[in-house]
Write an enzyme that holds these catalytic residues in place. Structure first.
Site, PDB file in Angstrom:
ATOM      1  N   GLU A  53     -10.895   3.572  -5.468  1.00  0.00           N
ATOM      2  CA  GLU A  53     -11.895   3.172  -6.486  1.00  0.00           C
ATOM      3  C   GLU A  53     -12.255   4.344  -7.397  1.00  0.00           C
ATOM      4  O   GLU A  53     -11.890   5.506  -7.134  1.00  0.00           O
ATOM      5  CB  GLU A  53     -13.150   2.639  -5.802  1.00  0.00           C
ATOM      6  CG  GLU A  53     -13.869   3.682  -4.980  1.00  0.00           C
ATOM      7  CD  GLU A  53     -15.377   3.468  -4.930  1.00  0.00           C
ATOM      8  OE1 GLU A  53     -16.002   3.356  -6.010  1.00  0.00           O
ATOM      9  OE2 GLU A  53     -15.920   3.419  -3.818  1.00  0.00           O
ATOM     10  N   LYS A 188     -23.913   3.452   4.401  1.00  0.00           N
ATOM     11  CA  LYS A 188     -24.943   4.496   4.524  1.00  0.00           C
ATOM     12  C   LYS A 188     -26.234   3.917   5.084  1.00  0.00           C
ATOM     13  O   LYS A 188     -26.555   2.753   4.853  1.00  0.00           O
ATOM     14  CB  LYS A 188     -25.264   5.029   3.130  1.00  0.00           C
ATOM     15  CG  LYS A 188     -24.230   5.948   2.599  1.00  0.00           C
ATOM     16  CD  LYS A 188     -24.921   6.953   1.676  1.00  0.00           C
ATOM     17  CE  LYS A 188     -23.917   7.950   1.203  1.00  0.00           C
ATOM     18  NZ  LYS A 188     -23.011   7.330   0.222  1.00  0.00           N
TER      19      LYS A 188
END
Ligand SMILES: O=c1[nH]cc([C@@H]2O[C@H](COP(=O)(O)O)[C@@H](O)[C@H]2O)c(=O)[nH]1
Length: 339
Positions: A53, A188
């Site tokens: 990405e 996260k």
């Protein structure tokens, strides 16, 4: 079943599902994209390809570490036997495989490139803009050209308080609708990990931990949450991808690879910074797609760069694992085609 009825059924199935249909969706849309020569060659000859990405380059890291890391990730993919295809929209053209100049351009643009999720793709193309693709947009393009594996650092998820704000990354719905396997270090802890896993389940996404029992939390190897599927080798991953495609489930797979042990030591310290940054984001009312970049750069400041070093280390590890999975998948399919 009678044999004539069986043959009618087989004909009908053939009609609905052309015999040569690829395992991944690959249609005319690819004509609207620019595919680099080495990626095009690899795709047409069945060589392993790994998508990467570009939001992580533009919004995820500062210059020049972003450029350095982007180049290193591509090199790691190559060393491990696959062709890297970093994906971005440049001057309105979706590009599959970037040149060094393209990477340089994106790295220089930084947050001036538009963070491009699925919903933003048409707008960036129509306005001939420069779009750095997130996990959702990268998966979309990877699937359109037939790249089955994609490596990133962390995916987006359900934000904390997402049950009230509905701030849920489109990465999760993309995983539910696009048959691409994503290699990430989990999510996260700035996100709501248990709700993210619940949401992935709702979307029908197979989440598999890699050589570990617990779902990892990006900077730390453990999140305290488990998922039902565990894989231990690139070959295990390849078999899972192959089954997913053959069954035409249509959904993606999330491979959760823990951060390497030697880099997880600072996990607790980074965790404290994350909690502080979340408080600041709330106080400043930073929300929506600005929240992740804000938190990433603030946590990097608060940890004096330790979070950036960990981020780069886990990205490199994921690139290595992703390339090995791509190589194992190409080998599996090669055997099947020759067997
Ligand atoms: O640790 C990270 N998580 C997520 C991102 C980026 O943020 C996107 C998710 O953004 P949002 O939460 O706005 O959907 C991901 O797809 C990825 O591109 C990142 O750079 N680093």
């Amino acid at each position: 079943m009678e044999s004539s009825a069986m043959s009618r059924l087989t004909n009908l199935q053939r009609h609905l599902q052309p015999a040569d249909s690829k395992l991944l969706e690959s249609d005319d849309v690819s004509g609207l994209m620019k595919i680099s020569p080495d990626v095009a060659e690899a795709l047409s000859t069945g060589k392993p390809v790994v998508a990467l990405e570009s939001t992580v380059i533009s919004h995820g890291m500062p210059y020049p570490q972003n450029l350095e890391t982007a180049k290193q990730l591509e090199a790691i993919v190559r060393v491990n036997g696959a062709i890297p295809a970093t994906i971005a929209i440049l001057d309105g053209v979706p590009c599959i495989g970037l040149s060094t100049e393209d990477l340089q351009k994106l790295a220089n643009l930084g947050v001036r490139a538009q963070k491009t999720a699925r919903r933003d793709i048409a707008h960036v193309v129509a306005t001939r803009g420069n779009g750095a693709t997130t996990v959702s947009a990268t998966m979309f393009f990877a699937s359109k050209v037939g790249i089955p594996i994609f490596v990133t650092g962390g995916i987006g998820g359900v934000h904390r308080h997402g049950e009230n704000t509905l701030d849920i990354s489109s990465d999760l719905t993309e995983l539910g609708r696009t048959p691409v396997a994503v290699v990430s270090a989990g999510v996260k802890s700035i996100l709501d990990i248990p709700r993210t896993l619940e949401y992935l389940e709702t979307q029908g996404v197979c989440v598999a931990t890699y050589a570990t029992n617990e779902f990892p939390a990006f900077f730390t190897e453990k999140s305290g949450y488990r998922v039902p599927c565990r894989v231990d080798t690139p070959e295990d991953c390849a078999r899972l991808i192959d089954a997913n495609h053959k069954l035409r489930l249509g959904s993606g797979i999330l491979f959760a690879v823990p951060i390497p042990k030697e880099h997880s030591a600072s996990g607790g310290f980074i965790e404290d910074a994350i909690q502080r940054a979340i408080g600041e984001a709330r106080a400043k009312n930073v929300t929506g797609n600005a929240e992740t970049p804000f938190l990433l750069s603030r946590v990097n400041e608060l940890t004096g760069g330790a979070s950036l070093a960990s981020n780069i280390a886990l990205l490199k590890n994921n690139a290595q694992v992703g390339a090995k999975i791509a190589a194992a998948l190409a080998q599996l399919r090669g055997h099947q085609n020759s067997g």
